[in-house]
Design a protein around this motif. Sequence first.
Motif, PDB file in Angstrom:
ATOM      1  N   ASN A   9     -12.111   8.520   5.079  1.00  0.00           N
ATOM      2  CA  ASN A   9     -12.734   9.841   5.136  1.00  0.00           C
ATOM      3  C   ASN A   9     -13.765   9.928   6.258  1.00  0.00           C
ATOM      4  O   ASN A   9     -13.901  10.957   6.915  1.00  0.00           O
ATOM      5  CB  ASN A   9     -13.375  10.189   3.794  1.00  0.00           C
ATOM      6  N   LYS A  10     -14.465   8.839   6.474  1.00  0.00           N
ATOM      7  CA  LYS A  10     -15.492   8.813   7.526  1.00  0.00           C
ATOM      8  C   LYS A  10     -14.868   8.784   8.926  1.00  0.00           C
ATOM      9  O   LYS A  10     -15.359   9.418   9.844  1.00  0.00           O
ATOM     10  CB  LYS A  10     -16.386   7.592   7.320  1.00  0.00           C
ATOM     11  N   LYS A  11     -13.767   8.061   9.076  1.00  0.00           N
ATOM     12  CA  LYS A  11     -13.159   7.875  10.395  1.00  0.00           C
ATOM     13  C   LYS A  11     -12.287   9.054  10.837  1.00  0.00           C
ATOM     14  O   LYS A  11     -12.247   9.385  12.019  1.00  0.00           O
ATOM     15  CB  LYS A  11     -12.331   6.591  10.413  1.00  0.00           C
ATOM     16  N   PHE A  12     -11.587   9.666   9.889  1.00  0.00           N
ATOM     17  CA  PHE A  12     -10.627  10.714  10.243  1.00  0.00           C
ATOM     18  C   PHE A  12     -11.108  12.072   9.720  1.00  0.00           C
ATOM     19  O   PHE A  12     -11.295  12.237   8.509  1.00  0.00           O
ATOM     20  CB  PHE A  12      -9.242  10.381   9.678  1.00  0.00           C
ATOM     21  N   ASN A  13     -11.259  13.019  10.621  1.00  0.00           N
ATOM     22  CA  ASN A  13     -11.744  14.350  10.264  1.00  0.00           C
ATOM     23  C   ASN A  13     -10.668  15.171   9.561  1.00  0.00           C
ATOM     24  O   ASN A  13      -9.492  15.043   9.863  1.00  0.00           O
ATOM     25  CB  ASN A  13     -12.199  15.106  11.513  1.00  0.00           C
ATOM     26  N   VAL A  23      -2.569   3.338   9.323  1.00  0.00           N
ATOM     27  CA  VAL A  23      -1.965   2.081   8.863  1.00  0.00           C
ATOM     28  C   VAL A  23      -2.732   0.883   9.415  1.00  0.00           C
ATOM     29  O   VAL A  23      -3.094  -0.036   8.664  1.00  0.00           O
ATOM     30  CB  VAL A  23      -0.476   2.024   9.260  1.00  0.00           C
ATOM     31  N   ASP A  24      -3.003   0.867  10.701  1.00  0.00           N
ATOM     32  CA  ASP A  24      -3.736  -0.242  11.316  1.00  0.00           C
ATOM     33  C   ASP A  24      -5.138  -0.375  10.724  1.00  0.00           C
ATOM     34  O   ASP A  24      -5.626  -1.485  10.494  1.00  0.00           O
ATOM     35  CB  ASP A  24      -3.826  -0.063  12.828  1.00  0.00           C
ATOM     36  N   PHE A  25      -5.784   0.752  10.474  1.00  0.00           N
ATOM     37  CA  PHE A  25      -7.139   0.769   9.936  1.00  0.00           C
ATOM     38  C   PHE A  25      -7.174   0.183   8.518  1.00  0.00           C
ATOM     39  O   PHE A  25      -8.052  -0.617   8.185  1.00  0.00           O
ATOM     40  CB  PHE A  25      -7.686   2.196   9.956  1.00  0.00           C
ATOM     41  N   ILE A  26      -6.210   0.551   7.698  1.00  0.00           N
ATOM     42  CA  ILE A  26      -6.140   0.014   6.334  1.00  0.00           C
ATOM     43  C   ILE A  26      -5.922  -1.496   6.358  1.00  0.00           C
ATOM     44  O   ILE A  26      -6.602  -2.253   5.653  1.00  0.00           O
ATOM     45  CB  ILE A  26      -5.021   0.707   5.533  1.00  0.00           C
ATOM     46  N   ILE A  73       0.853  -1.191   0.000  1.00  0.00           N
ATOM     47  CA  ILE A  73       0.000   0.000   0.000  1.00  0.00           C
ATOM     48  C   ILE A  73       0.887   1.239   0.000  1.00  0.00           C
ATOM     49  O   ILE A  73       1.820   1.349   0.803  1.00  0.00           O
ATOM     50  CB  ILE A  73      -0.895   0.034   1.261  1.00  0.00           C
ATOM     51  N   ASN A  74       0.560   2.164  -0.889  1.00  0.00           N
ATOM     52  CA  ASN A  74       1.155   3.499  -0.887  1.00  0.00           C
ATOM     53  C   ASN A  74       0.013   4.497  -0.815  1.00  0.00           C
ATOM     54  O   ASN A  74      -0.988   4.360  -1.536  1.00  0.00           O
ATOM     55  CB  ASN A  74       2.017   3.726  -2.133  1.00  0.00           C
ATOM     56  N   LEU A  75       0.164   5.470   0.065  1.00  0.00           N
ATOM     57  CA  LEU A  75      -0.951   6.348   0.396  1.00  0.00           C
ATOM     58  C   LEU A  75      -0.463   7.758   0.681  1.00  0.00           C
ATOM     59  O   LEU A  75       0.561   7.944   1.345  1.00  0.00           O
ATOM     60  CB  LEU A  75      -1.638   5.784   1.653  1.00  0.00           C
ATOM     61  N   ASN A  76      -1.188   8.727   0.156  1.00  0.00           N
ATOM     62  CA  ASN A  76      -0.998  10.135   0.518  1.00  0.00           C
ATOM     63  C   ASN A  76      -2.350  10.674   0.970  1.00  0.00           C
ATOM     64  O   ASN A  76      -3.330  10.540   0.227  1.00  0.00           O
ATOM     65  CB  ASN A  76      -0.503  10.968  -0.668  1.00  0.00           C
ATOM     66  N   ILE A  77      -2.379  11.253   2.152  1.00  0.00           N
ATOM     67  CA  ILE A  77      -3.594  11.889   2.667  1.00  0.00           C
ATOM     68  C   ILE A  77      -3.288  13.362   2.882  1.00  0.00           C
ATOM     69  O   ILE A  77      -2.434  13.711   3.694  1.00  0.00           O
ATOM     70  CB  ILE A  77      -4.056  11.274   4.009  1.00  0.00           C
ATOM     71  N   ILE A 136      -4.202  13.751  12.438  1.00  0.00           N
ATOM     72  CA  ILE A 136      -4.447  12.378  12.010  1.00  0.00           C
ATOM     73  C   ILE A 136      -3.232  11.546  12.393  1.00  0.00           C
ATOM     74  O   ILE A 136      -2.114  11.833  11.970  1.00  0.00           O
ATOM     75  CB  ILE A 136      -4.711  12.303  10.492  1.00  0.00           C
ATOM     76  N   ASP A 137      -3.469  10.533  13.198  1.00  0.00           N
ATOM     77  CA  ASP A 137      -2.413   9.628  13.665  1.00  0.00           C
ATOM     78  C   ASP A 137      -2.111   8.608  12.569  1.00  0.00           C
ATOM     79  O   ASP A 137      -2.926   7.736  12.275  1.00  0.00           O
ATOM     80  CB  ASP A 137      -2.888   8.928  14.941  1.00  0.00           C
TER      81      ASP A 137
END
Length: 109
Positions: free
Chosen positions: A75-79, A48-51, A29-33, A42-43
């Motif tokens: 998007n729903k979990k992290f504001n 990472v654990d959530f994904i 997984i590669n991710l940019n938020i 955002i922790d």
Amino acid sequence: MTIHVENLKFKCIIGILDFERVTPQEVIINLNIDYEHIKHFIDYAKVVDFIKEIMIKNEFFLIEDALKEINLKLNKKFNGIKSINLKITKPSILPECMVSVSDFVIFES
């Protein structure tokens, strides 16, 4: 502010082929938020654990479905998320290459 998660590796059930439904395979997984950092924190460890939890629990048939589900749930979990650029790679499915599918989503404020 942007969180980058690079080369997150773990095993899960993903794919439509018979052997993929039985034996967990490695994914990367590669991710940019991109998020509003003034109002929100955002922790990245929780991201990472959530994904991993989503991928392992859902045993997706298609990478496309995994991308959609992860984007919506993050998007729903992290504001404060403004956009997500997510790529899922299956490094071992073809012997001569790594195969990936990615998605870029912008969320309205």
